[in-house]
Motif scaffolding. Structure first.
Motif, PDB file in Angstrom:
ATOM      1  N   ASP A 187      44.332 121.993  56.107  1.00 24.54           N
ATOM      2  CA  ASP A 187      43.502 120.548  56.577  1.00 24.54           C
ATOM      3  C   ASP A 187      43.830 119.267  56.006  1.00 24.54           C
ATOM      4  O   ASP A 187      42.653 118.531  56.477  1.00 24.54           O
ATOM      5  CB  ASP A 187      42.264 121.384  55.231  1.00 24.54           C
ATOM      6  N   ARG A 188      44.514 119.692  55.218  1.00 27.67           N
ATOM      7  CA  ARG A 188      45.251 117.487  54.500  1.00 27.67           C
ATOM      8  C   ARG A 188      46.469 118.517  54.375  1.00 27.67           C
ATOM      9  O   ARG A 188      46.979 118.856  54.205  1.00 27.67           O
ATOM     10  CB  ARG A 188      44.740 117.511  53.266  1.00 27.67           C
ATOM     11  N   ALA A 189      47.129 116.819  54.409  1.00 35.10           N
ATOM     12  CA  ALA A 189      48.482 117.031  54.422  1.00 35.10           C
ATOM     13  C   ALA A 189      49.463 115.041  54.852  1.00 35.10           C
ATOM     14  O   ALA A 189      48.517 114.613  55.017  1.00 35.10           O
ATOM     15  CB  ALA A 189      49.314 116.948  55.608  1.00 35.10           C
ATOM     16  N   LYS A 190      50.261 115.062  53.989  1.00 34.84           N
ATOM     17  CA  LYS A 190      50.718 113.876  53.738  1.00 34.84           C
ATOM     18  C   LYS A 190      52.108 113.946  54.461  1.00 34.84           C
ATOM     19  O   LYS A 190      52.882 114.920  54.234  1.00 34.84           O
ATOM     20  CB  LYS A 190      51.111 113.535  52.236  1.00 34.84           C
ATOM     21  N   PHE A 191      52.240 112.577  55.045  1.00 30.58           N
ATOM     22  CA  PHE A 191      53.786 112.422  55.379  1.00 30.58           C
ATOM     23  C   PHE A 191      54.325 111.277  55.254  1.00 30.58           C
ATOM     24  O   PHE A 191      53.351 110.412  55.280  1.00 30.58           O
ATOM     25  CB  PHE A 191      53.948 112.294  57.331  1.00 30.58           C
ATOM     26  N   HIS A 192      55.964 111.199  54.786  1.00 25.06           N
ATOM     27  CA  HIS A 192      56.470 109.717  54.903  1.00 25.06           C
ATOM     28  C   HIS A 192      56.929 109.216  56.749  1.00 25.06           C
ATOM     29  O   HIS A 192      57.110 109.761  57.449  1.00 25.06           O
ATOM     30  CB  HIS A 192      57.893 110.544  54.165  1.00 25.06           C
ATOM     31  N   ASP A 193      56.162 108.281  56.438  1.00 20.72           N
ATOM     32  CA  ASP A 193      56.289 107.440  57.950  1.00 20.72           C
ATOM     33  C   ASP A 193      56.819 105.749  57.246  1.00 20.72           C
ATOM     34  O   ASP A 193      56.926 105.759  56.678  1.00 20.72           O
ATOM     35  CB  ASP A 193      54.483 107.046  57.928  1.00 20.72           C
ATOM     36  N   GLU A 194      57.821 105.736  58.118  1.00 22.02           N
ATOM     37  CA  GLU A 194      58.647 104.370  58.878  1.00 22.02           C
ATOM     38  C   GLU A 194      58.711 104.499  60.279  1.00 22.02           C
ATOM     39  O   GLU A 194      59.130 104.839  60.926  1.00 22.02           O
ATOM     40  CB  GLU A 194      60.093 105.096  58.134  1.00 22.02           C
ATOM     41  N   GLN A 195      58.757 103.429  60.097  1.00 21.30           N
ATOM     42  CA  GLN A 195      58.691 102.266  61.858  1.00 21.30           C
ATOM     43  C   GLN A 195      58.858 100.962  61.615  1.00 21.30           C
ATOM     44  O   GLN A 195      59.166 100.525  60.596  1.00 21.30           O
ATOM     45  CB  GLN A 195      57.586 103.113  62.468  1.00 21.30           C
ATOM     46  N   GLY A 196      59.057 100.597  62.763  1.00 23.30           N
ATOM     47  CA  GLY A 196      59.415  98.707  63.040  1.00 23.30           C
ATOM     48  C   GLY A 196      58.442  98.295  62.765  1.00 23.30           C
ATOM     49  O   GLY A 196      57.416  98.367  62.596  1.00 23.30           O
TER      50      GLY A 196
END
Length: 220
Positions: A187-196
């Motif tokens: 239903d819900r989730a958190k992700f680490h995000d890294e990008q340019g």
């Protein structure tokens, strides 16, 4: 219709209430199946993001050690369902999105529905980043699905493949690979995000260009 040069309204996409669906095949993400698309990641803290050198306009070359110094930006990428509508918030770039629906948008309800009733995401949009790669890593061991297509501006709906990633690993997507965030199996989730950090984004409104939604399966 989206007007060329005008920003896309990602929270109120300009799409019809109903369209035909194109089924996206689902495969397990492995080093072999991801060849050309990206890589599985075990440790996001030590993973290096590709940064693409700024293109030149003619025959003159960039000065050495320039054109790729923008680095990366990182933050939490949150995903959540409101009934039959999937939303995302990318803190790394400060954007919010309506990512898709579990049924045609004209019928989609925002009230809470059982998670088990969602077998797909109907995807209306995809993009790629010409300035660098992008890393998604689940912070709560949530398995997820991500639709990808190989680079090329002549992309078509049938070019997409959905990859299932187990919750103990993340996914790194190469520059120029078509994608649209990730779809957690929760239903819900958190992700680490890294990008340019430049955050160049080239978009394709699949609903407008091809008159279809991509049906991305959520059951593996």
């Amino acid at each position: 219709m989206q007007t060329l040069g005008h920003p896309i309204n990602y929270l109120a996409p300009d799409v019809p209430p109903e369209l035909p669906w194109v089924d996206v095949p689902l495969v397990k993400a492995t080093p072999e199946s991801l060849a050309g698309y990206g890589q599985l990641v075990d440790d996001y803290e030590s993973y290096s993001i590709e940064i693409v050198t700024w293109p030149t306009q003619g025959w003159r070359k960039l000065d050495p050690e320039t054109g790729n110094q923008g680095g990366t930006t990182q933050g939490i990428f949150e995903f959540w369902w409101e009934g039959e509508i999937l939303y995302g918030h990318n803190q790394a770039v400060g954007d919010r999105y309506l990512l898709g629906w579990s049924t045609n948008p004209g019928n989609a309800q925002s009230q809470t529905t059982p998670e088990s009733g969602r077998s797909q995401v109907l995807l209306w949009h995809a993009n790629y980043h010409p300035d660098g790669g992008q890393l998604f890593f689940p912070l709560e061991n949530t398995p997820f699905v991500v639709p990808l297509a190989l680079p090329g501006d002549e992309v078509k709906p049938e070019d997409f493949i959905a990859f299932y990633v187990e919750g103990h690993q993340g996914l790194y997507i190469h520059p120029n690979v078509w994608h649209e965030a990730v779809f957690p199996l929760a239903d819900r989730a958190k992700f680490h995000d890294e990008q340019g950090k430049v955050h160049g984004r080239v978009s394709c409104n699949l609903a407008q260009e091809f008159g279809v939604f991509l049906s991305v399966p959520l059951i593996y």
